[in-house]
Design an enzyme around this catalytic site. Sequence first.
Site, short mmCIF file in Angstrom:
data_model
loop_
_atom_site.label_atom_id
_atom_site.label_comp_id
_atom_site.label_asym_id
_atom_site.label_seq_id
_atom_site.Cartn_x
_atom_site.Cartn_y
_atom_site.Cartn_z
N ARG A 286 6.79 4.11 -16.47
CA ARG A 286 7.54 5.24 -16.55
C ARG A 286 8.70 5.50 -15.82
O ARG A 286 9.35 6.55 -16.19
CB ARG A 286 6.39 6.59 -16.31
CG ARG A 286 6.11 6.66 -14.88
CD ARG A 286 4.84 7.39 -14.54
NE ARG A 286 5.03 8.73 -14.92
CZ ARG A 286 5.41 9.60 -13.86
NH1 ARG A 286 5.58 9.34 -12.83
NH2 ARG A 286 5.21 10.95 -14.35
N TRP B 282 14.97 5.13 -2.50
CA TRP B 282 14.29 4.12 -1.83
C TRP B 282 13.77 2.81 -2.18
O TRP B 282 13.81 1.85 -1.90
CB TRP B 282 13.34 4.81 -0.71
CG TRP B 282 12.07 5.10 -1.05
CD1 TRP B 282 11.63 5.66 -2.18
CD2 TRP B 282 10.88 4.95 -0.31
NE1 TRP B 282 10.23 5.87 -2.17
CE2 TRP B 282 9.69 5.59 -1.08
CE3 TRP B 282 10.49 4.65 1.13
CZ2 TRP B 282 8.40 5.79 -0.36
CZ3 TRP B 282 9.39 4.77 1.62
CH2 TRP B 282 8.29 5.28 0.78
N PRO C 39 10.24 19.20 -13.48
CA PRO C 39 9.92 19.25 -14.99
C PRO C 39 9.09 17.79 -15.53
O PRO C 39 8.51 17.96 -16.46
CB PRO C 39 11.57 19.03 -15.28
CG PRO C 39 12.32 19.58 -14.36
CD PRO C 39 11.34 19.57 -13.22
N ASP D 162 4.71 11.12 -2.32
CA ASP D 162 4.14 12.29 -3.27
C ASP D 162 3.04 11.65 -3.94
O ASP D 162 3.15 10.95 -4.90
CB ASP D 162 5.21 12.89 -4.05
CG ASP D 162 6.09 11.59 -4.74
OD1 ASP D 162 6.11 10.67 -4.29
OD2 ASP D 162 6.50 11.91 -5.96
N GLU E 48 2.74 -1.25 -8.81
CA GLU E 48 3.45 -0.44 -7.67
C GLU E 48 2.86 -0.25 -6.53
O GLU E 48 3.28 0.00 -5.61
CB GLU E 48 3.74 1.14 -8.47
CG GLU E 48 2.51 1.82 -8.59
CD GLU E 48 2.81 3.04 -9.10
OE1 GLU E 48 1.91 3.86 -9.61
OE2 GLU E 48 4.18 3.69 -8.70
O1 LIG Z 1 6.43 11.87 -11.41
C1 LIG Z 1 5.94 12.24 -10.27
C2 LIG Z 1 6.76 11.33 -9.16
O2 LIG Z 1 6.97 10.12 -9.40
C3 LIG Z 1 8.13 9.41 -8.62
O3 LIG Z 1 7.34 9.06 -7.26
C4 LIG Z 1 6.78 7.94 -7.20
O4 LIG Z 1 7.44 6.78 -7.69
C5 LIG Z 1 8.57 6.35 -7.42
C6 LIG Z 1 9.18 5.33 -7.94
O5 LIG Z 1 8.38 3.98 -7.69
C7 LIG Z 1 8.61 6.24 -5.83
O6 LIG Z 1 10.22 6.16 -5.44
C8 LIG Z 1 7.85 7.43 -4.90
O7 LIG Z 1 7.64 7.12 -3.64
C9 LIG Z 1 6.34 7.59 -5.91
O8 LIG Z 1 5.78 8.41 -5.44
C10 LIG Z 1 9.12 10.34 -8.16
O9 LIG Z 1 10.07 9.68 -7.17
C11 LIG Z 1 8.78 11.79 -7.73
O10 LIG Z 1 9.88 12.74 -7.41
C12 LIG Z 1 8.01 12.28 -9.03
O11 LIG Z 1 7.78 13.52 -8.74
#
Ligand SMILES: OC[C@H]1O[C@H](O[C@H]2O[C@H](CO)[C@@H](O)[C@H](O)[C@H]2O)[C@H](O)[C@@H](O)[C@@H]1O
Length: 561
Positions: free
Chosen positions: A145, A152, A260, A294, A489
């Site tokens: 996704r 980072w 969003p 998060d 991941e």
């Molecule tokens: O859609 C929910 C959240 O998804 C992302 O966070 C997660 O994936 C990222 C990509 O691998 C990673 O950098 C992050 O540490 C993960 O927790 C996104 O970065 C969030 O902003 C978003 O709300």
Amino acid sequence: LPPCDSEIYCNGNILSAVQTSRLFDDDKYFVDMKLKAPPDVVLLAYRNFSKEMFYGRVPPTKLQEFVNLYFDKPGTEFEPWTPPDWHDKPKFLGRIADQNLRLWAEEIHNLWKSLGRKISTDVNDHPELYSQIYIPYPFVVPGGRFREIYYWDSYWIINGLLLSEMTDTAYGMIQNLLGLVNRYGFVPNGGRIYYERRSQPPFLTLMVDSYYQATKDKNFLRKALPVLEQEYNFWMQNRSVAVSEHILNRYHVEISMPRPESYTDDLELTEELSNDEKNQLLMELKAGAESGWDFSSRWYIDGDGNNIGTLSETRTSQFLPSDLNALMCLNEKTLASFHMILDDFESAARFNLAVDRRLAAIESVLWDAERGAWFDYNLMTHSKHFEFYPSNLAPVWAECYSKPAMGEKAVQYLKASGALQFPNGVPTSLRQSGQQWDYPNAWPPLQHMLISGLSKIQSAEAQELAFDLAQRWIRTNWLAYVKYEAMFEKYDVNGDGKPGGGGEYEVQLGFGWTNGVALQLLDQYGSSLTSGSHQVSSSLLLFLVLVALLMLQCSQHYDRV
Ligand SMILES: OC[C@H]1O[C@H](O[C@H]2O[C@H](CO)[C@@H](O)[C@H](O)[C@H]2O)[C@H](O)[C@@H](O)[C@@H]1O
């Protein structure tokens, strides 16, 4: 900061109707779709269309028809692209002794081709039709996704690309991120307009350092340095807090709309709250996303002691995180070293002074001599948060501590923490909150920072522990790859090769930083790491030899009889 004002992707009736009708399993899907007509045309069409519906509420089937008519599925913003600097035998592969691991590393190296993306020029010409932010150079995405560049994540991706000798791709990714700093003053969370008001852990200076170490390109460094300083100033001006005479950094986002890409999650969580409480929680959730963790019980304000707490207690901005401050310290050291390389001794002295101040702040506010680690500081209770997180050792990774004995104490802290009892990696915390940045999940960047930190400590004990954790992590990744033919991941510390879970979305495959970390560990410890299966095959071999000897003896016995 200018707010994201897209009435399609960031706020407005269409966003609200589509997300709350749950047309798609994942809220991110809709905000990644491309518009087939200009926003004003789509907005007008929706106004007329919804007017015809009873009470203005559009039934999901009709809404789906509307979406089909005016939106293209995600992914149409890319051109086909294969990294031209990919080649099949980068040197590091030859240094991996275990044959299974070497073949697997080759497959991971192959994955860069499927994770590479180039944004089509139409996004540059018609930005209003897309949520994707146009960046000119091709890049590597995390996967699944996550169809855009992530801040980072890119650090571990770039380190992997450099091992894969894909210097041009690494260069382009860094140029994209520098370009984003020029445009926004900082690097957004990811390459979408709905991410443009928050950042992620600031790793850009370290990416430039990785690239410089690989190429020794001083011209590149000279051009990048003012941009890196601009980003550093953003963090010092907008993400810092004074505690007595010290200044430390935190994550802090002052935007109170639902995210969003996780719209319904945010609405549901805040629906019962008063306006003030709602606005505060929405800001704290975004600060949680900015932290990269998060979400996690690490950011729950009452999450100490026996109470795990809930997501609604998230108060990210009320913590001074140990890892963010270690990273800022390493950024300051690295910026000083860049100025030295470029013979600007005055600027180097300025950053060395910042390092001295940071060390004093970290040691006074975050270091706990009795426990032997660095803990997040809670600004509301004015106390340290003594839960276990791998981030409690981040200053070891950043080498931001003043006495070698502190590093050795941190090793003892880790050994006594209870976090080493799991054969498949070090968990993100010891609390099972159901959030993805908690037990039982283990994340690649955290494993890498921990292992790399321990490997920098001189003692044999620290070195052995670093290797042991590298072996556990590689085994987990490898077992999952054997079972699922995929890189994930995150992983579960309790299953031999079990992907992680929890949080807002299904576990994703690909996966950028997982691949980068695996390649780095395979490079660092490649002469000693094992897949474990040759141990199985040698015992099998021994068993077969014994059976053969037995059969031989039996046949000789029968011959004699
Ligand atoms: O859609 C929910 C959240 O998804 C992302 O966070 C997660 O994936 C990222 C990509 O691998 C990673 O950098 C992050 O540490 C993960 O927790 C996104 O970065 C969030 O902003 C978003 O709300």
